[in-house]
Design an enzyme around this catalytic site. Structure first.
Site, PDB file in Angstrom:
ATOM      1  N   ASP A 288     -50.351  34.637  -2.762  1.00 41.90           N
ATOM      2  CA  ASP A 288     -51.701  34.952  -3.235  1.00 41.90           C
ATOM      3  C   ASP A 288     -52.374  33.734  -3.871  1.00 41.90           C
ATOM      4  O   ASP A 288     -51.702  32.857  -4.409  1.00 41.90           O
ATOM      5  CB  ASP A 288     -51.602  36.092  -4.262  1.00 41.90           C
TER       6      ASP A 288
ATOM      7  N   ASN B 127     -56.120  43.747   4.893  1.00 44.10           N
ATOM      8  CA  ASN B 127     -56.795  42.447   5.058  1.00 44.10           C
ATOM      9  C   ASN B 127     -57.826  42.427   6.196  1.00 44.10           C
ATOM     10  O   ASN B 127     -58.670  41.539   6.251  1.00 44.10           O
ATOM     11  CB  ASN B 127     -55.784  41.311   5.285  1.00 44.10           C
TER      12      ASN B 127
HETATM   13  C1  FPP Z   1     -53.814  35.953  -0.207  1.00 40.50           C
HETATM   14  O1  FPP Z   1     -54.716  35.016  -0.779  1.00 40.50           O
HETATM   15  C2  FPP Z   1     -53.273  35.445   1.048  1.00 40.50           C
HETATM   16  C3  FPP Z   1     -53.441  36.011   2.268  1.00 40.50           C
HETATM   17  C4  FPP Z   1     -54.233  37.257   2.456  1.00 40.50           C
HETATM   18  C5  FPP Z   1     -52.900  35.429   3.505  1.00 40.50           C
HETATM   19  C6  FPP Z   1     -51.637  34.617   3.392  1.00 40.50           C
HETATM   20  C7  FPP Z   1     -51.490  33.840   4.659  1.00 40.50           C
HETATM   21  C8  FPP Z   1     -51.138  32.534   4.773  1.00 40.50           C
HETATM   22  C9  FPP Z   1     -50.662  31.730   3.628  1.00 40.50           C
HETATM   23  C10 FPP Z   1     -51.228  31.806   6.059  1.00 40.50           C
HETATM   24  C11 FPP Z   1     -50.560  32.381   7.258  1.00 40.50           C
HETATM   25  C12 FPP Z   1     -49.123  32.644   7.145  1.00 40.50           C
HETATM   26  C13 FPP Z   1     -48.114  31.993   7.813  1.00 40.50           C
HETATM   27  C14 FPP Z   1     -46.757  32.562   7.831  1.00 40.50           C
HETATM   28  C15 FPP Z   1     -48.351  30.737   8.536  1.00 40.50           C
HETATM   29  P1  FPP Z   1     -56.211  35.475  -1.063  1.00 40.50           P
HETATM   30  O2  FPP Z   1     -57.044  35.057   0.086  1.00 40.50           O
HETATM   31  O3  FPP Z   1     -56.252  36.930  -1.375  1.00 40.50           O
HETATM   32  O4  FPP Z   1     -56.539  34.605  -2.336  1.00 40.50           O
HETATM   33  P2  FPP Z   1     -57.562  34.973  -3.504  1.00 40.50           P
HETATM   34  O5  FPP Z   1     -56.977  36.163  -4.222  1.00 40.50           O
HETATM   35  O6  FPP Z   1     -57.548  33.734  -4.333  1.00 40.50           O
HETATM   36  O7  FPP Z   1     -58.874  35.249  -2.859  1.00 40.50           O
END
Ligand code: FPP
Length: 242
Positions: free
Chosen positions: A23, A71
């Protein structure tokens, strides 16, 4: 906050399975005046390094939360960027071979684009015999949906006369989940300061230690993982006993 250690604890104190809720990508990007997609790209770069560190340290199972069933509500551009990162990650078969890593996708792959589903099928099949570490990628994953799916599978077996309701035990139910055959996670790490599970492995985390850290996922380093492992090693695990 420090939240870093230069080396991991002794092997006997390590978890067998850790889950990571990656996250903070969006906030990382915003702090730099970048689009959210750049945060995911930076987050994806960290994944390989952390998994290699798990392997080197001696943690045999890792589950990362890459895309939840919720998501899809995000803007199309962001979802497409996430799918593209996963596409690249899942088609790097050379990396799985080199690391002797087994890849398993947890979640409902049916709604995913056909080429991504094909990459997943191939990656799972070709890496099935790899033994150094099992990497579970939770992709279009939601824990409640996983539990409902498990209940349906067992109900179907009962309806067909292959299973009796009284034969449904916790062990049997665990086998109807995507994580069948793997140990439950001992430790869940959620960076970025948020303190919730967000529909991640709800059944499997019944006794897991939870660790919430302030660092944003794209800034997460092996030293942060060492810190998490030390925190875990210090906690006394009683499984409801004394
Ligand atoms: C949450 O951060 C993260 C995600 C919804 C996606 C996680 C995916 C990756 C790191 C990349 C793809 C994965 C692989 C295995 C290559 P957020 O966007 O909710 O952050 P925020 O809370 O700061 O908005």
């Amino acid at each position: 906050m420090k939240e870093r250690e230069s080396s991991p604890p002794e092997r006997e104190y390590l978890p067998r399975h850790i889950g990571i809720i990656m996250d903070g990508n969006g906030r990382w990007a915003r702090a730099r005046g970048l689009p959210r997609e750049m945060g995911h790209r930076a987050g994806a770069k960290v994944v390989g390094e952390i998994i290699r560190h798990c392997k080197k340290t001696g943690i045999p199972h890792v589950t990362i939360y890459a895309l939840s069933t919720e998501n899809w509500k995000r803007p199309r551009k962001e979802v497409d960027a996430l799918l593209e990162l996963l596409r690249r990650y899942l088609s790097d078969m050379e990396e799985y071979r080199r690391e002797n890593a087994r890849l398993i996708v947890l979640g409902d792959t049916a709604p995913l684009p056909p080429d991504l589903r094909e990459s997943i099928r191939k990656a799972q099949e070709e890496s099935a015999g790899n033994t150094a570490i099992t990497v579970n990628i939770a992709l279009n994953y939601g824990s409640r949906a996983e539990i409902v799916r498990g209940a349906r599978l067992l109900a179907q077996e009962c309806a067909e006369g292959r299973l009796l309701p009284e034969e449904i035990t916790e062990e049997r139910f665990s086998k109807a989940l995507y994580t069948a055959g793997q140990p439950d996670p001992d430790l869940i790490i959620r960076p970025s300061g948020e303190q919730r599970l967000s529909n991640f492995l709800l059944w499997q985390t019944a006794y897991a230690e939870l660790l919430f850290m302030d660092v944003l996922w794209p800034d997460f380093t092996p030293e942060h993982l060492n810190y998490a492992l030390h925190q875990y090693a210090r906690r006394s695990r009683r499984f409801g006993g004394v």
